[in-house]
Design an enzyme around this catalytic site. Structure first.
Site, PDB file in Angstrom:
ATOM      1  N   ASN A  92       0.818  -1.223   0.000  1.00  0.00           N
ATOM      2  CA  ASN A  92       0.000   0.000   0.000  1.00  0.00           C
ATOM      3  C   ASN A  92       0.848   1.269   0.000  1.00  0.00           C
ATOM      4  O   ASN A  92       0.345   2.359   0.247  1.00  0.00           O
ATOM      5  CB  ASN A  92      -0.942  -0.004   1.212  1.00  0.00           C
ATOM      6  CG  ASN A  92      -1.961  -1.132   1.132  1.00  0.00           C
ATOM      7  OD1 ASN A  92      -2.508  -1.409   0.068  1.00  0.00           O
ATOM      8  ND2 ASN A  92      -2.204  -1.786   2.251  1.00  0.00           N
ATOM      9  N   CYS A 127       3.952   6.517   7.410  1.00  0.00           N
ATOM     10  CA  CYS A 127       5.336   6.922   7.201  1.00  0.00           C
ATOM     11  C   CYS A 127       5.757   6.446   5.816  1.00  0.00           C
ATOM     12  O   CYS A 127       5.457   5.311   5.427  1.00  0.00           O
ATOM     13  CB  CYS A 127       6.232   6.304   8.270  1.00  0.00           C
ATOM     14  SG  CYS A 127       7.989   6.678   8.074  1.00  0.00           S
ATOM     15  N   HIS A 178       3.168   2.378   2.051  1.00  0.00           N
ATOM     16  CA  HIS A 178       3.636   3.001   3.290  1.00  0.00           C
ATOM     17  C   HIS A 178       4.458   1.974   4.060  1.00  0.00           C
ATOM     18  O   HIS A 178       4.489   0.796   3.697  1.00  0.00           O
ATOM     19  CB  HIS A 178       2.482   3.580   4.127  1.00  0.00           C
ATOM     20  CG  HIS A 178       1.429   2.591   4.505  1.00  0.00           C
ATOM     21  ND1 HIS A 178       0.092   2.862   4.464  1.00  0.00           N
ATOM     22  CD2 HIS A 178       1.515   1.317   4.928  1.00  0.00           C
ATOM     23  CE1 HIS A 178      -0.599   1.810   4.851  1.00  0.00           C
ATOM     24  NE2 HIS A 178       0.227   0.859   5.147  1.00  0.00           N
TER      25      HIS A 178
END
Length: 381
Positions: free
Chosen positions: A287, A324, A289
């Site tokens: 995804n 992040c 991240h």
């Protein structure tokens, strides 16, 4: 498998074994060999691991005669094993055995894992990251095997149509003991509702041979739009897909659930700060991240080395605050929150921790929180 059981395998050349007998749980040994030689240790290990799965019951004695052996079902893949050579046959059966399956009807999904050498830490036991990877893998395979999987990791068909993904907001693990290299474990997982717009996923990890529960975990998930990265309500179409799989059961009792708020750490309250932690490309998940498991290693970067050497982490609770990405630099903050010396001879999961720590990961640039965490540790015996 009870007593002695076998399927017939058609190997080219000499027959390497007559039958396998149950011994020490599900591990089998060769009772006799027509060639006069015992199969190699690697072959015996493969056969032991095959027997660890309830999908197929394996012994060696000749040729495959259908899918029913001694009244037991043999997986379709196992029927093809007899067409392969000796080494390939063992490998193919092993791959088949490590596939997950549903137990308790469609509600609980179980997967078998073997602790490998690269999944252990300096103390030769599985790391917390390894356990988290097992949980994540079992959850993804649960969705895929359920028949409602979409085109993304862990998404349903209706979620894929709407460009939605699951994201975890909180997870708690309780570890009774850590498995060692070569141990065989089984991971059970199931789901239930969490409020109006969340889903709870639980796990139990057992020693496969003794059935001892060695780890419990629970988590909360919400839905995010893959493109806007904003949280949203669960669409009714998605709810109808997952509701038939809900099981009203908790792996961790209410008394043991860590529901307390995790305090925010600052430059003033943190005892240790480690800066300059940089995500790599391989830390990204499907995804785009940072993979949830990667945060654990960064959290431990600010834990005193003496604690890592002398203690076992018995509990970890993670609260995920924001995503992040690879371009971000992180800081890891840690501070002790309690020191309660318990009975070092008491190995119960209910034992009071010897040490407790609060942790936080934040973006190094603007200091925004990424993850808050709490850990509990007991001195090693």
């Amino acid at each position: 498998m009870a007593g002695t059981a076998s399927i017939r395998l058609n190997f080219p050349g000499k027959l390497i074994g007559r039958k396998l007998e149950k011994q020490n749980g599900d591990i089998l040994h060769v009772a006799s060999c027509s060639s006069g030689k015992t199969p190699s240790l690697s072959d015996q290990r493969r056969l032991s691991l095959v027997s660890a799965s309830a999908q197929i019951d394996v012994g060696i004695s000749g040729t495959v005669n259908g899918k029913e052996v001694n009244g037991k079902h043999v997986a379709e893949e196992a029927v093809q094993v007899g067409k392969l050579g000796n080494e390939n046959a063992a490998d193919a059966a092993l791959v088949t055995s490590l596939h997950g399956r549903f137990v308790e009807s469609k509600f609980v999904y179980r997967q078998i894992f073997v602790i490998r050498s690269y999944e252990i830490g300096p103390d030769k036991t599985a790391t917390m990251e390894t356990l988290m990877n097992f949980l994540q893998e079992t959850a993804l395979n649960h969705v895929t095997s359920s028949g409602i999987g979409g085109n993304g990791f862990g998404t349903t068909r209706e979620m894929s149509i709407r460009k939605l993904i699951w994201v975890v907001t909180r997870i708690q693990l309780q570890v009774q003991r850590y498995s060692s290299w070569g141990d065989v474990i089984e991971v059970d997982t199931w789901v239930d509702a969490a409020g109006k717009n969340g889903m709870r996923r639980d796990w139990v990890i057992r020693d496969h041979h003794t059935k001892e529960i060695i780890t419990k975990a629970t988590s909360t998930w919400v839905i995010m739009n893959r493109e806007t990265r904003k949280l949203c309500k669960i669409p009714e179409e998605v709810r109808q897909e997952v509701v038939p799989f809900y099981l009203n059961r908790s792996s961790i009792s209410t008394e043991q659930t860590d529901s307390e708020k995790i305090d925010k750490l600052t430059d003033d309250t943190a005892e240790r700060i480690r800066s300059g932690l940089a995500p790599r490309w391989n830390d990204m998940d499907a995804n785009q991240h940072v993979n949830n498991v990667k945060y654990i290693g960064w959290i431990l970067e600010s834990v005193p080395i003496k604690v890592l050497e002398d203690c076992n982490m018995t509990s970890m609770t993670l609260e995920y605050r924001r995503e992040c990405r690879q371009s971000n630099l992180l800081e890891s903050l840690t501070s002790p929150t309690a020191r309660v010396i318990g009975d070092s001879n008491n190995n119960s999961i209910n034992r009071k921790p010897d040490l407790q720590y609060t942790h936080m990961l934040r973006l190094q640039g603007d200091k925004k929180e990424v993850v808050r965490a709490r850990t509990e540790w007991n001195l090693k015996p």
